[in-house]
Scaffold this motif. Sequence first.
Motif, short mmCIF file in Angstrom:
data_model
loop_
_atom_site.label_atom_id
_atom_site.label_comp_id
_atom_site.label_asym_id
_atom_site.label_seq_id
_atom_site.Cartn_x
_atom_site.Cartn_y
_atom_site.Cartn_z
N THR A 69 48.43 36.41 40.93
CA THR A 69 48.04 37.56 39.92
C THR A 69 46.41 36.91 39.78
OG1 THR A 69 48.78 36.13 38.09
CG2 THR A 69 50.02 38.21 38.92
N ASP A 70 46.19 35.69 39.53
CA ASP A 70 44.89 34.98 39.16
C ASP A 70 43.94 35.42 40.47
OD1 ASP A 70 45.76 34.22 37.10
OD2 ASP A 70 46.10 32.11 37.49
N TRP A 71 44.32 35.34 41.85
CA TRP A 71 43.70 35.61 42.96
C TRP A 71 42.91 36.91 42.80
CZ3 TRP A 71 41.38 32.78 46.15
CH2 TRP A 71 41.92 31.09 46.46
N ALA A 72 44.00 38.15 42.35
CA ALA A 72 43.74 39.54 42.32
C ALA A 72 42.55 39.70 41.41
CB ALA A 72 44.88 40.28 41.94
N VAL A 117 24.78 37.33 43.73
CA VAL A 117 26.22 37.10 44.60
C VAL A 117 26.93 36.19 44.01
CG1 VAL A 117 26.99 36.14 46.43
CG2 VAL A 117 24.76 37.64 46.76
N LEU A 118 28.24 36.32 43.47
CA LEU A 118 29.17 35.64 42.80
C LEU A 118 29.99 35.05 43.43
CD1 LEU A 118 29.54 38.06 39.48
CD2 LEU A 118 27.72 36.37 40.03
N ILE A 119 30.04 33.94 43.24
CA ILE A 119 31.17 32.85 44.33
C ILE A 119 32.23 32.00 43.31
CG2 ILE A 119 31.57 31.26 45.99
CD1 ILE A 119 30.18 33.73 47.04
N ALA A 120 33.60 32.19 43.35
CA ALA A 120 34.41 31.36 42.56
C ALA A 120 34.75 30.32 43.52
CB ALA A 120 35.65 32.26 42.10
N ALA A 121 34.97 29.04 42.95
CA ALA A 121 35.63 28.17 43.78
C ALA A 121 36.89 27.49 42.95
CB ALA A 121 34.71 26.88 43.66
N VAL A 122 38.16 27.69 43.67
CA VAL A 122 39.38 27.65 42.63
C VAL A 122 40.17 26.73 43.67
CG1 VAL A 122 39.15 29.46 41.57
CG2 VAL A 122 40.34 29.82 43.65
N GLN A 123 41.38 26.26 43.23
CA GLN A 123 42.32 25.34 44.00
C GLN A 123 43.22 26.55 44.69
OE1 GLN A 123 42.39 22.29 44.05
NE2 GLN A 123 40.90 21.88 42.34
N GLN A 124 43.69 25.79 45.77
CA GLN A 124 44.65 26.72 46.52
C GLN A 124 46.02 27.26 46.04
OE1 GLN A 124 44.60 25.49 50.84
NE2 GLN A 124 43.08 24.11 50.46
#
Length: 543
Positions: A85-88, A73-80
């Motif tokens: 394009t990065d979200w995709a 399972v791979l989880i990414a934690a990013v700023q809102q």
Amino acid sequence: MYQYNLKVLIVSPDPLWEKAMTLAQTPKRFTLSFKTQARPEPALWKTASFIIVDDPTPEILTGLRSECQKDAVLIAAVQQDLPQTDWAALCQSFDEVWRKPMPQPLILQAFQRWLDYLKTRKELWLTENYLESTINSIPDLVWFKDLHGAHLKVNNAFCQAVGKTKDDIVGRGHYYIWDLKQEEYEKGEYVCLETEEQVLKARKTCLFDEKVKSKHGLRQFKTYKSPIFGDDGEPIGTVGIAHDVTDLENMGTEMAIILRSMPFSILVKNSDNVIINTNERFEHYFGITHGEIVGQDYDVWQAQTLLRIQASEKAEFQEALIQHEKEERLLEIREEPIYDIFMNLAGKLYIFRDITRQRQMEQQILYNSNTDFLTGLYNRRHFYEYLAQNRGQQRVSLIYADLDYFKLLNDTQGHQAGDEALVLTAVLLKQCFPDAFLTRLGGDEFLILYLGNWALTELTARSQTFLRKMEEQFRSRSIHPSLTASIGIAQTDDPQLSVDKLMQRSDQALYQAKQQGRNQVRVYGESGSPQAAVESERGLFGI
């Protein structure tokens, strides 16, 4: 049966992730191990089964999925504020994306949800393994068919009988599998075409004598066929167990083989109530040998072994508790009469099936269908069911609560902040209204139901206490310090007044609380309230 070591790798300089996740409740048969590293070490990716990457770089996006375990399972934690394009790109590379900042309770909740999912996935795998092991251990032919007669699953004995592999059998019909010409099959000379329809029509297990023309010549089978029902109660297929009796010389031998091959615990008693036979599954489950059980009086054995017996809701079988391997287990007991050739009652056959896990799953499904996943409160559908079943002639009191400026919170701080606010609101509702029926209607709207002689003064006081506690709790949380709620109360002693009409009244009182400044309680019909029940533009469940 299994033991799963979940290795959690956290790629982040922030220790908050591991600190929050170690508070999660470890599922049964799971062990958790954590490792946090500030900079990625690809060598560790191959051993981790749950990976969280804080602000993943393009290099990580490119290589992570190919380097890690196939089912990790791979989880990414990013700023809102990440570009679209990065979200995709993140959604393509990761199983889930968490938005930062993420408080400790929300990290814990998200991780616990994944643990529950992984537990369910493991249990599904185990159930599939159970089924395969069970049917393949049966020396008789076992198959599952859909309503069109296509074989969905067969056991090893079936493959041996027809001389084909499972891949060649699945999805195919009878005439192909048994190497019959289609016109022979349609004539019904070697197999009873009506038996499947009979089973579906009878909606119960049926026994047939069937002839099948196979590679080994004409064979005679004793075939048990049972319907399989969907969750709507309608048949979706059939399951069959067939024993080749072509070479059997007497029914006694046939009975012994059938008892031994059945995948349930079975006991047979005669007309004098004396136990005359059991199968190996029965002896293993109850921890008794064949010699110890045969010859006992059935009622005496039952009283010594079963803790409690009661009829099921449908009265088709009995349910009993048994102390099994240091824990109480629930058994389903089906009783079938046995007749001799003159149709005199010769004895009875009992089928024992452990349904402990099934009942637990049914209760979990019922709980999930009646409650809101996020808050754990009851949902709108169950609210109507509960009121219809319990209202009677009692007084009904409704307290309608709606969060103030909740949409603004979602728009400015994100849906995760909104979810946290809803969860905390549900906790406060349980504290302030412990004896009420609590419902999340949807969004940020909650309904508190009381049945019986509750005074408006008491309900108003409890509502004001809730608003005060809510203001105190949210003021202490920097993520949404100004969140409050407005409340409308309506009450009726008229059993003919519909619940929708009463909800409309509480909604109108709530609307007045909103108009008069929010963070307050208003009662329908009190001095200064809209006595004429003015219809608001918000509709019945407005914001």
